[in-house]
Enzyme design. Structure first.
Site, PDB file in Angstrom:
ATOM      1  N   GLU A 112       0.851  -1.196   0.000  1.00  0.00           N
ATOM      2  CA  GLU A 112       0.000   0.000   0.000  1.00  0.00           C
ATOM      3  C   GLU A 112       0.882   1.240   0.000  1.00  0.00           C
ATOM      4  O   GLU A 112       2.084   1.142   0.256  1.00  0.00           O
ATOM      5  CB  GLU A 112      -0.905  -0.002   1.235  1.00  0.00           C
ATOM      6  CG  GLU A 112      -0.144   0.140   2.545  1.00  0.00           C
ATOM      7  CD  GLU A 112      -1.020  -0.216   3.751  1.00  0.00           C
ATOM      8  OE1 GLU A 112      -1.539  -1.346   3.799  1.00  0.00           O
ATOM      9  OE2 GLU A 112      -1.167   0.656   4.624  1.00  0.00           O
ATOM     10  N   LYS A 116       2.782   4.585   1.119  1.00  0.00           N
ATOM     11  CA  LYS A 116       3.247   5.186   2.357  1.00  0.00           C
ATOM     12  C   LYS A 116       2.869   6.659   2.263  1.00  0.00           C
ATOM     13  O   LYS A 116       3.395   7.405   1.434  1.00  0.00           O
ATOM     14  CB  LYS A 116       4.754   5.020   2.502  1.00  0.00           C
ATOM     15  CG  LYS A 116       5.272   5.618   3.800  1.00  0.00           C
ATOM     16  CD  LYS A 116       6.709   5.200   4.066  1.00  0.00           C
ATOM     17  CE  LYS A 116       7.161   5.652   5.435  1.00  0.00           C
ATOM     18  NZ  LYS A 116       7.154   7.111   5.604  1.00  0.00           N
ATOM     19  N   ASP A 142       2.445  10.549   3.026  1.00  0.00           N
ATOM     20  CA  ASP A 142       3.388  11.526   3.546  1.00  0.00           C
ATOM     21  C   ASP A 142       2.646  12.572   4.370  1.00  0.00           C
ATOM     22  O   ASP A 142       2.363  13.675   3.917  1.00  0.00           O
ATOM     23  CB  ASP A 142       4.143  12.180   2.383  1.00  0.00           C
ATOM     24  CG  ASP A 142       5.414  12.846   2.855  1.00  0.00           C
ATOM     25  OD1 ASP A 142       5.763  12.699   4.038  1.00  0.00           O
ATOM     26  OD2 ASP A 142       6.062  13.524   2.038  1.00  0.00           O
ATOM     27  N   TYR A 176      -6.278   8.722   6.511  1.00  0.00           N
ATOM     28  CA  TYR A 176      -6.256   7.391   5.916  1.00  0.00           C
ATOM     29  C   TYR A 176      -5.872   6.386   6.992  1.00  0.00           C
ATOM     30  O   TYR A 176      -4.813   6.505   7.606  1.00  0.00           O
ATOM     31  CB  TYR A 176      -5.256   7.325   4.756  1.00  0.00           C
ATOM     32  CG  TYR A 176      -5.820   7.938   3.504  1.00  0.00           C
ATOM     33  CD1 TYR A 176      -6.547   7.176   2.596  1.00  0.00           C
ATOM     34  CD2 TYR A 176      -5.673   9.294   3.244  1.00  0.00           C
ATOM     35  CE1 TYR A 176      -7.089   7.734   1.463  1.00  0.00           C
ATOM     36  CE2 TYR A 176      -6.220   9.871   2.110  1.00  0.00           C
ATOM     37  CZ  TYR A 176      -6.926   9.080   1.224  1.00  0.00           C
ATOM     38  OH  TYR A 176      -7.479   9.644   0.107  1.00  0.00           O
ATOM     39  N   LYS A 187      10.992   3.291  -0.370  1.00  0.00           N
ATOM     40  CA  LYS A 187      10.775   4.704  -0.668  1.00  0.00           C
ATOM     41  C   LYS A 187      10.917   5.019  -2.157  1.00  0.00           C
ATOM     42  O   LYS A 187      11.616   4.320  -2.886  1.00  0.00           O
ATOM     43  CB  LYS A 187      11.792   5.564   0.111  1.00  0.00           C
ATOM     44  CG  LYS A 187      11.747   5.365   1.619  1.00  0.00           C
ATOM     45  CD  LYS A 187      10.580   6.059   2.269  1.00  0.00           C
ATOM     46  CE  LYS A 187      10.789   7.532   2.412  1.00  0.00           C
ATOM     47  NZ  LYS A 187      11.506   7.953   3.608  1.00  0.00           N
ATOM     48  N   CYS A 203       7.854  47.561 -14.001  1.00  0.00           N
ATOM     49  CA  CYS A 203       7.667  46.231 -14.591  1.00  0.00           C
ATOM     50  C   CYS A 203       8.897  45.878 -15.425  1.00  0.00           C
ATOM     51  O   CYS A 203       9.296  46.668 -16.291  1.00  0.00           O
ATOM     52  CB  CYS A 203       6.418  46.205 -15.456  1.00  0.00           C
ATOM     53  SG  CYS A 203       6.285  44.692 -16.427  1.00  0.00           S
ATOM     54  N   CYS A 261       7.616  45.867 -19.354  1.00  0.00           N
ATOM     55  CA  CYS A 261       7.125  47.044 -20.077  1.00  0.00           C
ATOM     56  C   CYS A 261       7.506  48.359 -19.425  1.00  0.00           C
ATOM     57  O   CYS A 261       7.270  49.421 -19.996  1.00  0.00           O
ATOM     58  CB  CYS A 261       5.613  46.966 -20.238  1.00  0.00           C
ATOM     59  SG  CYS A 261       4.716  47.276 -18.706  1.00  0.00           S
ATOM     60  N   CYS A 307       2.191  44.692 -12.079  1.00  0.00           N
ATOM     61  CA  CYS A 307       2.505  45.620 -13.164  1.00  0.00           C
ATOM     62  C   CYS A 307       1.204  46.350 -13.505  1.00  0.00           C
ATOM     63  O   CYS A 307       0.163  45.722 -13.653  1.00  0.00           O
ATOM     64  CB  CYS A 307       3.012  44.836 -14.381  1.00  0.00           C
ATOM     65  SG  CYS A 307       2.790  45.702 -15.947  1.00  0.00           S
ATOM     66  N   CYS A 315       1.160  45.885 -21.485  1.00  0.00           N
ATOM     67  CA  CYS A 315       2.383  45.168 -21.155  1.00  0.00           C
ATOM     68  C   CYS A 315       2.443  43.924 -22.037  1.00  0.00           C
ATOM     69  O   CYS A 315       1.546  43.089 -22.013  1.00  0.00           O
ATOM     70  CB  CYS A 315       2.390  44.771 -19.680  1.00  0.00           C
ATOM     71  SG  CYS A 315       3.780  43.695 -19.257  1.00  0.00           S
TER      72      CYS A 315
HETATM   73  S1  IVH Z   1       2.421   0.884   8.835  1.00  0.00           S
HETATM   74  C1  IVH Z   1       5.622  -0.304  12.355  1.00  0.00           C
HETATM   75  N1  IVH Z   1       1.445   1.951   6.755  1.00  0.00           N
HETATM   76  O1  IVH Z   1       5.353   5.685   8.110  1.00  0.00           O
HETATM   77  C2  IVH Z   1       4.948   0.871  11.782  1.00  0.00           C
HETATM   78  N2  IVH Z   1       2.876   3.303   8.081  1.00  0.00           N
HETATM   79  O2  IVH Z   1       8.145   4.812   9.487  1.00  0.00           O
HETATM   80  C3  IVH Z   1       3.866   0.381  10.898  1.00  0.00           C
HETATM   81  N3  IVH Z   1       3.160   5.590   7.249  1.00  0.00           N
HETATM   82  O3  IVH Z   1       5.265   7.164  11.071  1.00  0.00           O
HETATM   83  C4  IVH Z   1       3.318   1.506  10.176  1.00  0.00           C
HETATM   84  N4  IVH Z   1       1.874   5.369   5.497  1.00  0.00           N
HETATM   85  O4  IVH Z   1       3.024   7.213  10.019  1.00  0.00           O
HETATM   86  C5  IVH Z   1       2.229   2.146   7.802  1.00  0.00           C
HETATM   87  N5  IVH Z   1       0.465   2.768   4.825  1.00  0.00           N
HETATM   88  C6  IVH Z   1       1.239   2.955   5.888  1.00  0.00           C
HETATM   89  C7  IVH Z   1       1.869   4.187   6.137  1.00  0.00           C
HETATM   90  C8  IVH Z   1       2.695   4.321   7.254  1.00  0.00           C
HETATM   91  C9  IVH Z   1       2.645   6.192   6.167  1.00  0.00           C
HETATM   92  C10 IVH Z   1       4.093   6.234   8.207  1.00  0.00           C
HETATM   93  C11 IVH Z   1       3.705   6.062   9.633  1.00  0.00           C
HETATM   94  C12 IVH Z   1       5.006   5.978  10.396  1.00  0.00           C
HETATM   95  C13 IVH Z   1       6.014   5.826   9.319  1.00  0.00           C
HETATM   96  C14 IVH Z   1       6.796   4.567   9.588  1.00  0.00           C
END
Ligand code: IVH
Length: 672
Positions: A114, A116, A118, A224, A315, A409, A412, A425, A431
């Site tokens: 899934e 990760k 941010d 999420y 990553k 500007c 112009c 401007c 312009c």
């Molecule tokens: S599972 C053992 N699933 O990533 C931790 N973490 O370094 C298991 N994060 O701070 C976490 N998306 O907030 C998991 N789909 C996801 C995630 C996720 C983002 C973040 C989480 C944590 C960091 C882990």
């Protein structure tokens, strides 16, 4: 209504509203209009006011935010919040797979994969199905209690859906700010001369860690869910994938980009496929989480001190990079806005070569103290224009002079006007750059969508003096175009034909194409829907424009100001004489039971914020004004109303209490 009936009605309304929240914020499948939703919510607010003892923490009325607190109290997590081991190379993902197989003594492992997200991690506690606490990660062992703030996030269920709730459950997931919201928030912040957020993650964290949850309520955050950490009184799912299904059935937002893989190759392919979609997702992700799907197998694999051995974060390439500023130039936009732009030593940022980054405005340059020659960190989120995040000071560096916005500007030479945080401007279409950008915009996709009229062609036409206004486009003929570089007979006749074909233009596209400040496609369609014809939009007063749902004073003033200009009216007349026909739009008037009525709010309202009340009036066709005059229909007086109330009395204007006002709204919207 007696107390027993009110009790029943309140329960019904809460269920209805939470169902609509789920449909709207989680499933993206709304069933009712915003106005009908507001009506349900208002009814609930007034019932809860009448019967304060029936209030409840899981009521949707609690999503508006609570008064500020002194600090964010610390709370221990049920179990420590761990981190994931990060890897960036395919070989490291394979190494993880080998280790896991060895530890489990098997060749067959199913991996759950899934995104990760941010954002920032959050733990939610539900007791008997009702949200009782929300906390940030903090140091992993102890987090900050942000419960009132969490309640304002619409994709967080206040009560778990679907019956059969566990006695307690700890849910973990990520609070994020979608990219569009991030852009909007930064625009809003900049307009108010507040510093912009460097990235959506900071924006999410800054919005969630507020002492005043009413601020959080105005920030469009999403949550999420990705993990059920602890559960009592109900059997826990045996796999991660089943857990996500359970979370989804409880009403949480669970991202659709998820799956299970039978081999590490499949997981690696998933990573590659998601990486290719990364720029088109509505929120930022920074990799893929690959984890052993089977929970008992996880137990056998075990943990390191701070991270599990059964999962990794694979990553993506980072979106941050360090480079140097080679120059700072000032760019002129379509509306004349002057934007300082850093020209950078080209650098690859997450697969895209970046050689320019926006510095937003003069205030931001000063605050970050960015100068030519500086070393800077740049960042790119989604398809958002790259931004300079910060300067990285170097020991012993000799710095150049600070940046200053030019007094004229750069294109112009016309004067520069300061408006809020921005400089403009004042040359208007005189312009060359405003003209060029204006024409590019006129021909662009959401506007007239004219094939063969891209940036290069527009530059050539304007430089050659062939086109000095939008109207000149319709005076172009094949012969004139053939004199321009890059045109052959076929392309010239195609462009002339495309322009001719675009002479009949729907009102909303035309309004957008004109490039009015603050009028994007959405506002253009609101205007078209409300007024129907170009004449009606042109004649609308600033006051009347403000009565359009979602249109505020700033936009109203740009629109009326634009059409009040002589040159705008001349342009419209000229376009018409050249055969441009603006097609009327079907009017989406909607019920306007308060049309012609002007309200002034004064004092403190209890049930809803002043701007909410004003929006409510506007959404029903009425007008909200700031000061009382003989033209005011009603003054709505809250607690501690002062001079406006006196003035209303002296002018004989009707005065309503907040309750009377809500009643009036209820009655009129029912009749409509
Ligand atoms: S599972 C053992 N699933 O990533 C931790 N973490 O370094 C298991 N994060 O701070 C976490 N998306 O907030 C998991 N789909 C996801 C995630 C996720 C983002 C973040 C989480 C944590 C960091 C882990």
């Amino acid at each position: 209504m007696n107390r027993a009936d009110a009790h029943k009605r309140i329960a019904k309304l809460r269920e209805e509203i939470s169902r609509h929240d789920h449909l709207y914020y989680v499933l993206d499948l709304p069933e009712i209009s915003d106005a009908s939703y507001d009506r349900l919510l208002r009814e609930l607010v007034s019932l809860e006011e009448e019967y304060p003892d029936l209030a409840s923490p899981d009521s949707p009325t609690r999503r508006v935010g609570a008064p500020p607190r002194d600090d964010l109290p610390k709370v221990p997590h049920v179990k420590p919040m761990l981190s994931l081991e990060s890897v960036t190379e395919e070989s490291e993902a394979r190494e993880f797979d080998r280790r896991a197989k060895k530890l489990l003594g098997t060749e067959e492992i199913v991996y759950a994969v899934e995104p990760k997200f941010d954002g920032l991690s959050v733990e939610l506690i539900y007791e008997d199905g009702v949200l009782s606490r929300g906390a940030t990660r903090g140091d992993g062992a102890v987090g900050e209690d942000v419960t009132p703030n969490i309640r304002t996030i619409r994709s967080v269920p206040l009560r778990l859906r679907g019956g059969g709730a566990p006695r307690t459950a700890a849910i973990r997931g990520e609070a994020i700010m979608p990219l569009e919201a991030f852009r909007g928030l930064n625009r809003w912040m900049t307009e108010r001369e507040q510093p912009a957020f460097a990235n959506p993650r900071n924006a999410a964290a800054g919005s969630l860690r507020q002492l005043d949850s009413r601020i959080t309520a105005e920030r469009p955050l999403a949550f999420y869910a990705y993990e059920i950490m602890a559960i009592e009184g109900l059997e826990a799912p045996a796999t991660h994938s089943a857990e996500l299904e359970r979370l989804s059935s409880w009403g949480f937002l669970v991202d659709a980009h998820r799956g299970t893989c039978r081999t590490i190759d499949e997981a690696i392919a998933f990573h590659a496929s998601l990486a290719s979609k990364r720029d088109s997702l509505p929120f930022e992700i920074d990799g893929v989480v690959i984890q052993v799907d089977d929970k008992p197998a996880r137990e056998r694999i075990g943990m390191r001190s701070r991270s599990p051995r059964w999962a990794i974060a694979f990553k993506f390439e980072p979106r941050k990079e360090i480079t140097t500023v080679e120059d700072i130039v000032v760019q002129v936009g379509r509306t004349g806005k002057l934007t300082p732009v850093a020209l950078l030593r080209p650098v690859d940022v997450g697969g895209v070569t970046v050689s320019r980054a926006t510095l937003h405005n003069a205030g931001e340059v000063a605050k970050k103290d960015i100068r030519v020659g500086d070393t800077v960190r740049i960042e790119r989120a989604g398809d958002v224009i790259p931004a300079v995040v910060e300067r990285i000071p170097r020991k012993g560096e000799k710095r150049r002079a600070a940046f200053r916005m030019p007094g004229a500007c750069p294109v112009c030479g016309a004067g520069v006007a300061e408006e809020g945080a921005y400089h403009y401007c004042t040359g208007g279409p005189n312009c060359p750059m405003q003209l060029r950008r204006g024409i590019e915009h006129y021909a662009s996709k959401g506007a007239l969508d004219i094939d063969g009229l891209g940036a290069k062609t527009v530059a050539a036409m304007t430089e050659a003096g062939l086109v000095r206004s939008i109207a000149d486009l319709y005076r172009l003929d094949e012969k004139a175009l053939l004199g321009l570089e890059g045109f052959a007979e076929k392309s010239a006749s195609n462009l002339v034909a495309a322009l001719r074909a675009a002479k009949k233009v729907p009102l909303e596209r035309f309004l957008y194409a004109l490039g009015i400040r603050n009028v994007g496609e959405h506002v253009a369609s609101l205007l078209a829907g409300r007024y129907g014809t170009l004449e009606a939009v042109m004649e609308a007063t600033e006051e009347d424009l403000q009565t359009v749902h979602e249109i505020g004073p700033e936009v109203a003033s740009s629109v009326s100001g634009f059409f009040a200009e002589k040159r705008t009216r001349a342009l419209v007349a000229e376009l018409r004489s050249l055969g441009v026909e603006v097609l009327p739009a079907p009017r989406r008037a909607g019920p306007r039971p308060l049309a012609g009525k002007t309200f002034v709010f004064t004092g403190t309202l209890e049930g809803l914020a002043r701007d909410e009340a004003e929006r409510l009036v506007k959404s029903l066709g009425g007008r909200a004004a700031a000061s009382v005059s003989a033209k005011t229909t009603y003054v709505v007086a809250g607690a501690e109303a002062g001079s406006k109330l006196e003035k209303a009395r002296s002018l004989g204007v009707a005065v309503l209490s907040e309750k009377d006002f809500m009643k009036l709204v209820e009655e009129t919207s029912r009749e409509a």
